[in-house]
Each structure stands twice: as C-alpha cells, then as structure tokens.
Design a protein around this motif. Structure first.
Motif, PDB file in Angstrom:
ATOM      1  N   ALA A 148       0.801  -1.210   0.086  1.00 61.48           N
ATOM      2  CA  ALA A 148       0.036  -0.152   0.063  1.00 61.48           C
ATOM      3  C   ALA A 148       0.709   1.061  -0.194  1.00 61.48           C
ATOM      4  O   ALA A 148       0.681   2.354  -0.665  1.00 61.48           O
ATOM      5  CB  ALA A 148      -0.723   0.085   1.198  1.00 61.48           C
ATOM      6  N   LEU A 149       1.849   0.994   0.819  1.00 60.62           N
ATOM      7  CA  LEU A 149       3.003   2.439   0.903  1.00 60.62           C
ATOM      8  C   LEU A 149       3.434   2.459  -0.494  1.00 60.62           C
ATOM      9  O   LEU A 149       3.569   3.648  -1.103  1.00 60.62           O
ATOM     10  CB  LEU A 149       4.008   2.209   1.847  1.00 60.62           C
ATOM     11  CG  LEU A 149       3.383   2.442   3.225  1.00 60.62           C
ATOM     12  CD1 LEU A 149       4.468   1.945   4.197  1.00 60.62           C
ATOM     13  CD2 LEU A 149       2.790   3.849   3.558  1.00 60.62           C
ATOM     14  N   LEU A 150       3.917   1.417  -1.160  1.00 59.78           N
ATOM     15  CA  LEU A 150       4.750   1.523  -2.565  1.00 59.78           C
ATOM     16  C   LEU A 150       3.648   2.051  -3.602  1.00 59.78           C
ATOM     17  O   LEU A 150       4.007   2.986  -4.242  1.00 59.78           O
ATOM     18  CB  LEU A 150       4.938   0.205  -2.801  1.00 59.78           C
ATOM     19  CG  LEU A 150       6.368  -0.381  -2.176  1.00 59.78           C
ATOM     20  CD1 LEU A 150       6.578  -1.697  -2.638  1.00 59.78           C
ATOM     21  CD2 LEU A 150       7.537   0.608  -2.304  1.00 59.78           C
ATOM     22  N   LEU A 151       2.456   1.713  -3.437  1.00 62.89           N
ATOM     23  CA  LEU A 151       1.279   2.177  -4.405  1.00 62.89           C
ATOM     24  C   LEU A 151       1.403   3.741  -4.048  1.00 62.89           C
ATOM     25  O   LEU A 151       1.136   4.456  -5.182  1.00 62.89           O
ATOM     26  CB  LEU A 151       0.017   1.413  -4.353  1.00 62.89           C
ATOM     27  CG  LEU A 151      -0.936   1.990  -5.164  1.00 62.89           C
ATOM     28  CD1 LEU A 151      -0.680   1.781  -6.694  1.00 62.89           C
ATOM     29  CD2 LEU A 151      -2.416   1.266  -4.831  1.00 62.89           C
ATOM     30  N   ALA A 152       0.999   4.048  -2.930  1.00 64.06           N
ATOM     31  CA  ALA A 152       0.804   5.311  -2.357  1.00 64.06           C
ATOM     32  C   ALA A 152       2.233   6.351  -3.254  1.00 64.06           C
ATOM     33  O   ALA A 152       1.893   7.425  -3.631  1.00 64.06           O
ATOM     34  CB  ALA A 152       0.871   5.731  -1.157  1.00 64.06           C
ATOM     35  N   ILE A 153       3.375   5.791  -2.899  1.00 66.28           N
ATOM     36  CA  ILE A 153       4.597   6.448  -3.503  1.00 66.28           C
ATOM     37  C   ILE A 153       4.575   6.775  -4.702  1.00 66.28           C
ATOM     38  O   ILE A 153       4.770   7.703  -5.182  1.00 66.28           O
ATOM     39  CB  ILE A 153       5.708   5.749  -2.749  1.00 66.28           C
ATOM     40  CG1 ILE A 153       5.992   5.923  -1.357  1.00 66.28           C
ATOM     41  CG2 ILE A 153       7.104   6.264  -3.525  1.00 66.28           C
ATOM     42  CD1 ILE A 153       7.153   5.033  -0.843  1.00 66.28           C
ATOM     43  N   VAL A 154       4.185   5.668  -5.693  1.00 74.51           N
ATOM     44  CA  VAL A 154       4.135   5.718  -7.054  1.00 74.51           C
ATOM     45  C   VAL A 154       3.287   6.613  -7.513  1.00 74.51           C
ATOM     46  O   VAL A 154       3.522   7.463  -8.543  1.00 74.51           O
ATOM     47  CB  VAL A 154       3.813   4.238  -7.669  1.00 74.51           C
ATOM     48  CG1 VAL A 154       3.663   4.424  -9.095  1.00 74.51           C
ATOM     49  CG2 VAL A 154       5.131   3.391  -7.460  1.00 74.51           C
ATOM     50  N   LEU A 155       2.043   6.587  -7.024  1.00 74.84           N
ATOM     51  CA  LEU A 155       0.872   7.417  -7.256  1.00 74.84           C
ATOM     52  C   LEU A 155       1.284   8.993  -6.902  1.00 74.84           C
ATOM     53  O   LEU A 155       0.922   9.772  -7.824  1.00 74.84           O
ATOM     54  CB  LEU A 155      -0.394   7.170  -6.764  1.00 74.84           C
ATOM     55  CG  LEU A 155      -1.005   5.863  -7.279  1.00 74.84           C
ATOM     56  CD1 LEU A 155      -2.291   5.585  -6.373  1.00 74.84           C
ATOM     57  CD2 LEU A 155      -1.205   5.928  -8.480  1.00 74.84           C
ATOM     58  N   GLY A 156       1.917   9.115  -5.890  1.00 78.43           N
ATOM     59  CA  GLY A 156       2.349  10.517  -5.309  1.00 78.43           C
ATOM     60  C   GLY A 156       3.514  11.044  -6.153  1.00 78.43           C
ATOM     61  O   GLY A 156       3.162  12.166  -6.776  1.00 78.43           O
TER      62      GLY A 156
END
Length: 184
Positions: free
Chosen positions: A89-97
């Motif tokens: 979830a954190l990796l997805l949030a980082i990529v989207l950010g």
C-alpha cells in the motif's frame, strides 16, 4: 499479600504453559541455585526460574522452551504481518504521489519536445512547477540569445547576398557580352 503455597500440588497456567511447583515436584535438585536457567525437566527443555521463599524452601516457575518459541513466533508474526501488508500500500501511494508530482514536469517535457526546431519562443514559466521556474527563466534567456544570434545571421546573409548580387550581376553582364562578341 497472600503467600504462594505449593502444598496442594502444582499451579499451572495452561494458556502460556507456565508451571509453579516445588523443586522436588519439578524434578530439580534441592541445591538448584536461585535465578533463571534452562534445564531439562522430566525430559523436556524448560526455562526455569528458582526463587527462595522467605518461609524456607524454593519455588520453581518453569515454561517449556517450545512454548516460549511459539509465543515469540506468534508475537513476531503479529508485529510483522501488518507491516508486510502495509508495504504494498505504501509503495502504491509513493508511485501515485510521484506520478502526480511529476505530471507538470512531464507535460512541460512534452511541450518542449514537440516544438518545431525553428520555434525559439519562450517556454511558459507560469504553467510550470515553482521548483522549475528558475531553470525555465534561464532556458528562456538562452532561447532569446539563440533567437538573436539566428536573426543576426539572417541579416548578415541577406546583406552579404545583396552585396554579392551587384558584382555578380556585373560579371554576368560582362560574360554575356563576351559570349555575344564577335572578336576577341
């Protein structure tokens, strides 16, 4: 405070497999030193805490090493599992950010990349992220200098062509006359 007695037999906590007994009932020698140790009790490896009582005698509090290991594994899993689930979830949030932050930069790169080679006009600084404005101002200054150099070269070529036209025209006329002449 109520004093612990072991006259009625061992006290047992079945949830964590902790036993409280006398040294004799724990199959430990009466000379067992006070403190914490790992011992073999009835053929099973156990962590044993021997405590001397004020009334005399000693009490042994023990727990199987296997039960301690199982508790440790369960505790580690309960601590690590949420982190393992949170990492994607954190990796997805980082990529989207990062994509969202770089979207204006990518748009600017596309705008500059699709420009015609002869388009030396300024890049729109106001549409760019604040962090790139200094760079874009420097780029616009460079583009303006390049445009000035191109304009100067065009003027030079135009003037040179004009200056060469007159002597060439004169030479061309003389050559035409020489070709048309009947004698040397």
């Amino acid at each position: 405070p109520e004093e612990l007695t072991t006259d009625r037999g061992p006290l047992t906590d079945t949830a964590s497999d902790i036993d409280v007994t006398t040294l004799d009932a724990a199959d430990l020698p009466a000379t067992a030193p006070a403190g914490l140790a790992t011992s073999s009790v009835n053929g099973e490896e156990r962590r044993v805490l021997v405590v001397q009582r004020a009334a005399g005698g000693a009490v042994a509090v023990s727990q199987p090493v296997a039960a301690r290991d199982q508790i440790a594994r369960a505790s580690a899993l309960s601590a690590v599992l949420p982190l393992l689930l949170l990492i994607p979830a954190l990796l997805l949030a980082i990529v989207l950010g990062v994509r969202a932050v770089l979207r204006p930069v990518n748009r600017l790169a596309t705008d500059v990349g699709t420009r015609d080679a002869r388009d030396l006009g300024p890049v729109d600084v106001d549409a760019a992220p604040t962090e790139l404005r200094g760079f874009l101002l420097a780029l616009n200054t460079h583009l303006a200098r390049t445009q000035a150099a191109v304009d100067h070269e065009r003027l030079f070529i135009a003037q040179a062509a004009h200056e060469l036209r007159t002597p060439l025209t004169a030479m061309s006329l003389q050559l035409e006359n020489a070709v048309a002449a009947t004698d040397e």
